[in-house]
Scaffold this active site. Sequence first.
Site, PDB file in Angstrom:
ATOM      1  N   VAL A  80       0.850  -0.998  -0.071  1.00  0.00           N
ATOM      2  CA  VAL A  80      -0.035  -0.046   0.059  1.00  0.00           C
ATOM      3  C   VAL A  80       0.742   1.262  -0.003  1.00  0.00           C
ATOM      4  O   VAL A  80       1.795   1.345   0.844  1.00  0.00           O
ATOM      5  CB  VAL A  80      -0.930   0.122   1.160  1.00  0.00           C
ATOM      6  CG1 VAL A  80      -0.222  -0.236   2.479  1.00  0.00           C
ATOM      7  CG2 VAL A  80      -1.972   1.240   1.230  1.00  0.00           C
ATOM      8  N   SER A  81       0.525   2.132  -1.118  1.00  0.00           N
ATOM      9  CA  SER A  81       1.073   3.473  -0.898  1.00  0.00           C
ATOM     10  C   SER A  81       2.668   3.368  -1.191  1.00  0.00           C
ATOM     11  O   SER A  81       3.030   2.506  -2.364  1.00  0.00           O
ATOM     12  CB  SER A  81       1.009   4.157   0.360  1.00  0.00           C
ATOM     13  OG  SER A  81       1.528   5.689   0.332  1.00  0.00           O
ATOM     14  N   TYR A  82       3.574   3.758  -0.354  1.00  0.00           N
ATOM     15  CA  TYR A  82       4.771   3.608  -0.831  1.00  0.00           C
ATOM     16  C   TYR A  82       5.325   1.899  -0.756  1.00  0.00           C
ATOM     17  O   TYR A  82       6.055   1.550  -1.567  1.00  0.00           O
ATOM     18  CB  TYR A  82       5.984   4.044   0.077  1.00  0.00           C
ATOM     19  CG  TYR A  82       7.454   4.220  -0.558  1.00  0.00           C
ATOM     20  CD1 TYR A  82       7.614   4.894  -1.711  1.00  0.00           C
ATOM     21  CD2 TYR A  82       8.377   3.793   0.223  1.00  0.00           C
ATOM     22  CE1 TYR A  82       8.884   4.870  -2.494  1.00  0.00           C
ATOM     23  CE2 TYR A  82       9.495   3.504  -0.350  1.00  0.00           C
ATOM     24  CZ  TYR A  82       9.945   4.297  -1.824  1.00  0.00           C
ATOM     25  OH  TYR A  82      11.052   4.243  -2.393  1.00  0.00           O
TER      26      TYR A  82
END
Lengths: 386, 386
Positions: free
Chosen positions: B245-247
Site C-alpha cells: 500500500v502506498s510506498y
Amino acid sequence: MQTLAKDPGQSVSNELPLTRSLPVEAFHAWEAFFTRLVFAGLDWGDITIALEGFQARSTGGVDWRDWHDRWLKLGQDYEQSAEKALAAGHHLTARQWLLKAAACGHFAEFMYFDNAPLKHETRMWVTRVFHRAIPALEYPTERFTVAYKGLSLPAYFMRPATPGPHPCVLLVNGLDSAKEVELYVFAQSFLARGMAVMLFDGPGQGEFIGVEPLRPDFEDVVGTVLQQLRGNSNVDPNRIGIFGVSYGGYLATRAAAFHPRDIKACVNLAGTFDLDNYLSINPRVRTDFRFVFKKPNDEEMSRLARERLNLNDAPALTAPLLCIHGEQDNVFPYASCKRFMDWARGERELIAYPRERHVSTNYFADFIPRFGDWMAVKLGAVPQRR
Amino acid sequence: MQTLAKDPGQSVSNELPLTRSLPVEAFHAWEAFFTRLVFAGLDWGDITIALEGFQARSTGGVDWRDWHDRWLKLGQDYEQSAEKALAAGHHLTARQWLLKAAACGHFAEFMYFDNAPLKHETRMWVTRVFHRAIPALEYPTERFTVAYKGLSLPAYFMRPATPGPHPCVLLVNGLDSAKEVELYVFAQSFLARGMAVMLFDGPGQGEFIGVEPLRPDFEDVVGTVLQQLRGNSNVDPNRIGIFGVSYGGYLATRAAAFHPRDIKACVNLAGTFDLDNYLSINPRVRTDFRFVFKKPNDEEMSRLARERLNLNDAPALTAPLLCIHGEQDNVFPYASCKRFMDWARGERELIAYPRERHVSTNYFADFIPRFGDWMAVKLGAVPQRR
C-alpha cells in the site's frame, strides 16, 4: 490490459470539484447521523460519495427527498457491483456490497415521510437486496414468516454454525430501524457469542411501517413469535432472551414483562417507560411516531401515548434486565430509564453515559460487546472460539 | 442494581458542552484522515470522543502533539476496558477493544515526527496491545521474527482455519502504516478468501521507523522473508503473492520484479514507479520520507530518491500485476502508475478512480474486495464458505 472499474463520478465531473470531499454544509446538516451510518457498515467514503455537492437550503431545514435519492443511488451502485460479483462467483464480495446496498437504501428512507409510497418502495428494495445476500451471510440464515392476525410477518432466523439447540435472542426494531440493517448489526454480537437470533417485523415495524399501525399490545405479537420459536429444533425454548433498541427497547421490555415464563433476559437499549412527554419530543420523531401508529395528528397521537403506551399497568418484570441509556437523551429522558430500574423486580443493571444523547451512539463500540456478553451469561451461551 | 460502566467524559464535563459533538474546526483540520480512521475500525463515536473540544491553532497548521495525546488517551481507555473483559473471560470483547486500542495508538503516532522517542514509545505500545489480542483473533495467528542482517524483523503469520498448505500473501507497509492496523485490515480480505498472510516490518517500517533506515534494495529483505516462508509447512511455496500500500506498493512491485520465481502475483495499491517528483510532494509526506530513510534534509533525500528509489533498472515484472490508483493523486501521480503498466511484461490490470487522491480512500469498500478476489484467482485460493 484490462480496466476493472471506473469511478462513476467521472460522468458528473463537470459540475463537481476535481477531487471529492464532504461539504461543510453536509457536516452541519447530518453530523447527528454519522455514528449510525458508520455503525451500520458504511464508510466515510460512502458518506462523502453520497453527500458530495450537498447544499444547505436557504430556508434552513433539510431536504429529505434529496437525501433519499442520494443514498438510494449509492445503494443501487453497490447492488449493480454485487450482481457482477455474483456472476463471477465472488460471493464474499457480493455479500459485502449487498449489505452496503441494504444500508444505503434503508438510510435513504428511514427519515423520509413526505412520500409514503416511495418510502415503502425503497424499504421493500432493502428487503430484496438483503435476501440476495442471505446465501453468502456468515451465519446460516433462514427466511420465514409468522402468521399473525391475517398478516405474514417477515422474519429471519440466524444461528451459529455449531450444532444446536442454541439459546436465542429476539431482536425488536425501534420506530425507524430495519431488521436488515441495525438489527442485523446488533445480532452479530449475539451470534458471535453462541446465540441464535430472530429478527422480525411486527405490524408497524420495518416493512409494515406506514402499512399497518404498531400495536400498543405488542406483547401479543411477541407471544405468537415465541410460539413459532418453540417449534424450532435449533432453539432451546428455555433459553430465550429479548433485545430492543430505542422504542423497541420499550417494546422488548414490555413483551418480557408479559411473557415471564418464556423470556429469560432483556436488554433495553434507550427505551422509554412511558410516552407522557410525547408533545415535547422534537418534530421529526413525532412525525415518526404518527407515521408508525398511523395517527393523523399530534392530538390523537398524544392521547394514545398517554393512555396506552406505557408500562404503568404491566406486570413487573422478573427476568434480568440490562438498561443502556444516555443521560442527555432528549427523546426518551433518562428519568424514564430510571423508572425501569424501580419497576423491575428481578436482577437489573444499568450502563449510563452522562454526556450521551438518544441511544448513546458515540459508544456503540463500548456497549454492543457488553450487552452481548451480558446476554451470553444470562442465557448460558458459549462464545465461538476458533 | 449494578452500574456497569460510566462515561469517562464525566470527569471533564465542567470544561466541555453537556453533550458531545465534533467541532467544525476538527472537521476542517482532519477530514482528510476520516476515511482511513473508519477503514481501520474506528467509529464516528471514536473520532468524536477523541477530538471533542479540538480548537484550531490561531497560527494555522495542526498540533500533532495534541492529536497524539488525544488518540493515545482513547487507546488507553480501550486497553483498560479490554483488560477487564479479559479478566471476566470475555475474549471476543477484548479482541475488539484491543484492536481499537492498537488503531488509536497507531494513529496517535502515524504523522507525529517532532518527538522521535515518544513516537517510538507509542508505536511499541501498539505492538504490545496487538499481541494481547492474538489469542482471540478470528484466524490462527503466530508471532515470529525473521533474522535479517543482525535485526530481528517482527512478523505475524495468519492462516485460514482449514488444513493447509495455503497460498500466502506478503503484505508490505507504506511509510506510515502499521502491520497491526492497516495491514491487518487489508489482510482480512485475503484470509476470508482462503489465503494465509504474512505481515512484517522490514528496516524502516513499522517498529523500525526512525530506528533503522528503509533500504533501497528492499527486495533483499523480501528475499530473506521468502526463504523463511518456504520452510513453513502451512504455506504452498508455489502460490505466494505480494501486496503493498502506498510506498509499499512500490516496494512490493519491486520485490516481485526481483523474485520472479517466488512471487506469482502482485497488488500495487497507489505505489509510485519513481520518486523523481520528491521535491514537489507536500511537506508532511516529505517529512515522512526523511524520517523513514533517516535523511537530514530534502537535498539528501531527493538525491537518494532520484538515484535509487525507482524501477528504472529493475527487471521487468513478469508476474500478474493489479494496480489501483487515484487519477488525482498528488503524492504519487497517476502518470507514474501508468509507467507500471508499460513496464510490466505479464498480465496487468488497472482500477483507476478519476476523482480520487492518494490511495483512493473513498473507495476502500470497492477495491478491497476486488483485490482479494483478484489475488484468490491468481493464486488458486478457495474462499471460505460456511
